[in-house]
Enzyme design. Structure first.
Site, PDB file in Angstrom:
ATOM      1  N   CYS A  11       0.829  -1.211   0.000  1.00 31.32           N
ATOM      2  CA  CYS A  11       0.000   0.000   0.000  1.00 31.32           C
ATOM      3  C   CYS A  11       0.860   1.256   0.000  1.00 31.32           C
ATOM      4  CB  CYS A  11      -0.869   0.041   1.245  1.00 31.32           C
ATOM      5  SG  CYS A  11      -1.913  -1.399   1.425  1.00 31.32           S
ATOM      6  N   GLY A  37      -0.740   0.585  -5.218  1.00 28.04           N
ATOM      7  CA  GLY A  37      -2.004  -0.092  -4.974  1.00 28.04           C
ATOM      8  C   GLY A  37      -3.093   0.491  -5.834  1.00 28.04           C
ATOM      9  N   ASN A 111       0.512   1.064   5.978  1.00 29.41           N
ATOM     10  CA  ASN A 111       1.184   0.211   4.994  1.00 29.41           C
ATOM     11  C   ASN A 111       2.031  -0.789   5.763  1.00 29.41           C
ATOM     12  OD1 ASN A 111       3.991   0.642   2.713  1.00 29.41           O
ATOM     13  ND2 ASN A 111       2.473  -0.970   2.779  1.00 29.41           N
ATOM     14  N   GLY A 112       1.753  -2.073   5.573  1.00 30.33           N
ATOM     15  CA  GLY A 112       2.549  -3.087   6.258  1.00 30.33           C
ATOM     16  C   GLY A 112       1.687  -4.240   6.707  1.00 30.33           C
ATOM     17  N   TYR A 251      11.531  -3.505  -7.080  1.00 36.75           N
ATOM     18  CA  TYR A 251      10.303  -3.450  -7.864  1.00 36.75           C
ATOM     19  C   TYR A 251       9.273  -2.400  -7.455  1.00 36.75           C
ATOM     20  CZ  TYR A 251       5.786  -4.645  -9.759  1.00 36.75           C
ATOM     21  OH  TYR A 251       4.572  -4.571 -10.359  1.00 36.75           O
ATOM     22  N   SER A 292       9.523  -1.434 -15.034  1.00 34.20           N
ATOM     23  CA  SER A 292      10.349  -1.533 -13.828  1.00 34.20           C
ATOM     24  C   SER A 292      11.754  -2.093 -14.067  1.00 34.20           C
ATOM     25  CB  SER A 292       9.619  -2.351 -12.764  1.00 34.20           C
ATOM     26  OG  SER A 292       9.117  -3.526 -13.334  1.00 34.20           O
ATOM     27  N   ASP A 354      14.864  -8.650 -16.485  1.00 34.95           N
ATOM     28  CA  ASP A 354      13.632  -8.358 -15.736  1.00 34.95           C
ATOM     29  C   ASP A 354      14.022  -8.126 -14.284  1.00 34.95           C
ATOM     30  OD1 ASP A 354      11.025  -7.784 -15.220  1.00 34.95           O
ATOM     31  OD2 ASP A 354      10.227  -9.737 -15.772  1.00 34.95           O
ATOM     32  N   ASP A 355      13.168  -7.380 -13.564  1.00 30.67           N
ATOM     33  CA  ASP A 355      13.535  -7.030 -12.186  1.00 30.67           C
ATOM     34  C   ASP A 355      13.403  -8.208 -11.238  1.00 30.67           C
ATOM     35  OD1 ASP A 355      10.626  -6.764 -10.963  1.00 30.67           O
ATOM     36  OD2 ASP A 355      10.638  -5.694 -12.877  1.00 30.67           O
ATOM     37  N   CYS A 391       6.451 -13.399   1.829  1.00 27.77           N
ATOM     38  CA  CYS A 391       6.676 -12.171   2.594  1.00 27.77           C
ATOM     39  C   CYS A 391       5.549 -12.003   3.602  1.00 27.77           C
ATOM     40  CB  CYS A 391       6.685 -10.970   1.660  1.00 27.77           C
ATOM     41  SG  CYS A 391       6.696  -9.413   2.568  1.00 27.77           S
ATOM     42  N   CYS A 450      15.803  -5.824   4.799  1.00 23.54           N
ATOM     43  CA  CYS A 450      15.062  -7.084   4.887  1.00 23.54           C
ATOM     44  C   CYS A 450      15.250  -7.788   3.555  1.00 23.54           C
ATOM     45  CB  CYS A 450      13.580  -6.843   5.135  1.00 23.54           C
ATOM     46  SG  CYS A 450      12.661  -8.404   5.044  1.00 23.54           S
ATOM     47  N   CYS A 453      12.386 -12.647   1.691  1.00 20.19           N
ATOM     48  CA  CYS A 453      11.813 -13.420   0.583  1.00 20.19           C
ATOM     49  C   CYS A 453      12.903 -14.045  -0.285  1.00 20.19           C
ATOM     50  CB  CYS A 453      10.861 -12.558  -0.246  1.00 20.19           C
ATOM     51  SG  CYS A 453      11.598 -11.046  -0.827  1.00 20.19           S
TER      52      CYS A 453
END
Ligand code: 5GP
Ligand code: SF4
Ligand code: MG
Length: 476
Positions: A11, A37, A111-112, A251, A292, A354-355, A391, A450, A453
């Site tokens: 978000c 979003g 957001n989170g 991304y 991206s 690609d990203d 994630c 972080c 992932c």
């Protein structure tokens, strides 16, 4: 396989205080965060003594029309753009959340993701709490109402009960707050507009649109209070560290945003350069998957000396591939969205950047597109490490079975997408390179991001998600 859909959302949050054009500015700000979003949007603002909320499903421009915005005059507003997986998109979950109590007004945009939400909810419900949404985002308001003391004490105590990732923009009567979790996972920063207005935003790209001047990032664990043109700051916890989500650079964020002192386009270009050094291959041209991956493709081309070309064209009027809910629709979306530039790719040996790879749908489709257009060889280079773990910090990477790199090794994946070769960026070198830019040292501070992932190294406790994670691991 066991799914945990509905937990995840990516978000954007925004806030403006003390400006006569607050609503319009919130609209423009949210519009520039639209990439974070596209499924719902909303604003809460002061209307006389009370808070008013306009929110709904759709894009910012669909929900916040000129007619609606023109009806009100206010000096303070917060807003939210929302991405949610299918399970979590009830309209009750659309933000901001706003509450009127007998002694105060409270509203927030989040957001989170709160990892211990279930435990907190259970405890609050046992004490008579009633929740209006299934989202974990309104939890902070409930906690605030349960705490005793002045607002600062209540806020500090409440924030210390939340474990997970959060960037909050909060309105409390005449005050606006920007809050970032103690691990600094999600981005948030402050800007100044004219002499007295302050702005909070998930990304700095919102500032140039509204003519605001970037002041600084909100720090991990920091609470920034803005009232009457003044900023006050304190930390809700002594144990704070920087663990910004690496995917923000890879991304999510817009290339013209700068997060924690690193410009996103710059970071992506750096990824491309590292990739060229680590995974070279002989070829005629380098192309990027718009939009991206363009920055990383430019970096790869610059470092390798192989010319950068526009080999793929994107139809800008089709929504992001991820919005399509079913795999079938997703594949159709990709097809509608991208075309090969035949005159450029025919008979060429191509490096396609690609990203990231999530499900592998995009890469597979593009290799096919390029081959159909006459490409001689397609070498896929991914400007991020392989995504192998879900994630739990507010991003739609939800289950193992959706993550192709958790199912297939690089050789198998290369065969699956039918590329001539495939390589990913190495995680350690990526972290080191970013640290080198930011801290100007090569060896220390290796855990400033972080990267869960990519390597399963989660920054916080996982609570009930851990059970699902272990169950999925056994099934693999
Ligand atoms: P895939 O097709 O492998 O499932 O998804 C990867 C592609 O989707 C990349 O081209 C990436 O730019 C795009 N993408 C769209 N939404 C997301 C997202 O939420 N996370 C990531 N990592 N990539 C996404
Ligand atoms: Fe970002 Fe990945 Fe960490 Fe989620 S797990 S916060 S996507 S780096
Ligand atoms: Mg892409």
């Amino acid at each position: 396989m066991y799914n945990i859909n509905g937990l995840n959302e990516e978000c954007g949050v925004f806030g403006i205080i003390n400006n006569k054009n607050a609503l319009r500015i919130a609209y423009y700000g949210l519009h520039s965060l639209q990439h974070r979003g596209q499924e719902a949007a909303g604003i809460t603002f002061k209307n006389g003594e009370y808070f008013e909320t306009i929110k709904g499903r759709g894009l910012v421009a669909d929900v916040l029309t000129d007619e609606v915005i023109s009806c009100y005059s206010t000096r303070t507003a917060i807003g939210h753009v929302r991405y949610a997986t299918a399970g979590g998109l009830g309209s009750a979950n659309v933000q901001p959340f706003s509450f009127k109590f007998y002694d105060e007004n409270l509203a927030l945009a989040h957001n989170g993701h709160i990892g211990n939400a279930k435990d907190i909810k259970k405890e609050l419900e046992e004490h008579g709490g009633v929740f209006s949404s299934t989202s974990d985002s309104e939890l902070l308001i409930h906690l605030l109402r349960h705490e005793k003391g002045d607002f600062k004490t209540r806020l500090i105590n409440s924030l210390n009960k939340l474990d997970g990732s959060f960037a909050y923009v909060l309105m409390h009567d005449d005050e606006m707050y920007g809050i970032r979790d103690k691990n600094g996972i999600r981005p948030l920063s402050i800007a100044k507009l004219d002499d007295y207005s302050y702005v909070l935003s998930s990304e700095t790209c919102a500032y140039s649109v509204i003519g605001a001047k970037f002041v600084r990032d909100v720090l991990p664990g920091e609470v920034v209070k803005i009232k009457e043109g003044k900023i006050e700051s304190y930390f809700y916890n002594d144990n704070c560290s920087q663990n910004l989500c690496l995917m923000e650079y890879v991304y999510f964020s817009r290339p013209d945003s700068t997060i924690d002192n690193i410009n996103v386009h710059f970071a992506r270009k750096l990824c491309g350069k590292l990739l060229a050094r680590q995974k070279p291959v002989e070829a005629d041209i380098v192309i990027g998957v718009p939009d991206s991956s363009i920055s990383a493709a430019i970096g790869y081309a610059e470092e390798s000396g192989i010319p950068y070309e526009i080999g793929l064209i994107k139809n800008k009027y089709v929504g992001r591939t991820f919005i399509q809910p079913t795999p079938e629709l997703r594949e159709k979306g990709v097809r509608m969205k991208l075309s090969a530039n035949e005159a450029i790719v025919k008979d060429k040996r191509i490096i396609m950047i690609d990203d990231s790879i999530v499900r592998g749908t995009t890469s597979k489709r593009i290799v096919q597109l390029l081959k159909e257009a006459g490409a001689k060889e397609v070498h896929v280079r991914i400007a991020s490490p392989a995504i192998k773990y879900p994630c739990y910090y507010g991003v739609d990477i939800s289950t193992y079975d959706e993550l192709i790199s958790s199912q297939l090794n690089v050789d198998e994946l290369c065969k699956f997408i039918k590329a001539d070769s495939l390589s990913f960026l190495e995680l350690d070198s990526l972290k080191k390179a970013l640290n080198n830019v930011k801290y100007n040292d090569k060896n220390e501070h290796e855990n400033r991001y972080c990267s869960a992932c990519f390597n399963g190294d989660y920054v916080t406790k996982l609570y009930d998600a851990l059970e699902v994670l272990n169950m999925n691991k056994q099934e693999l």
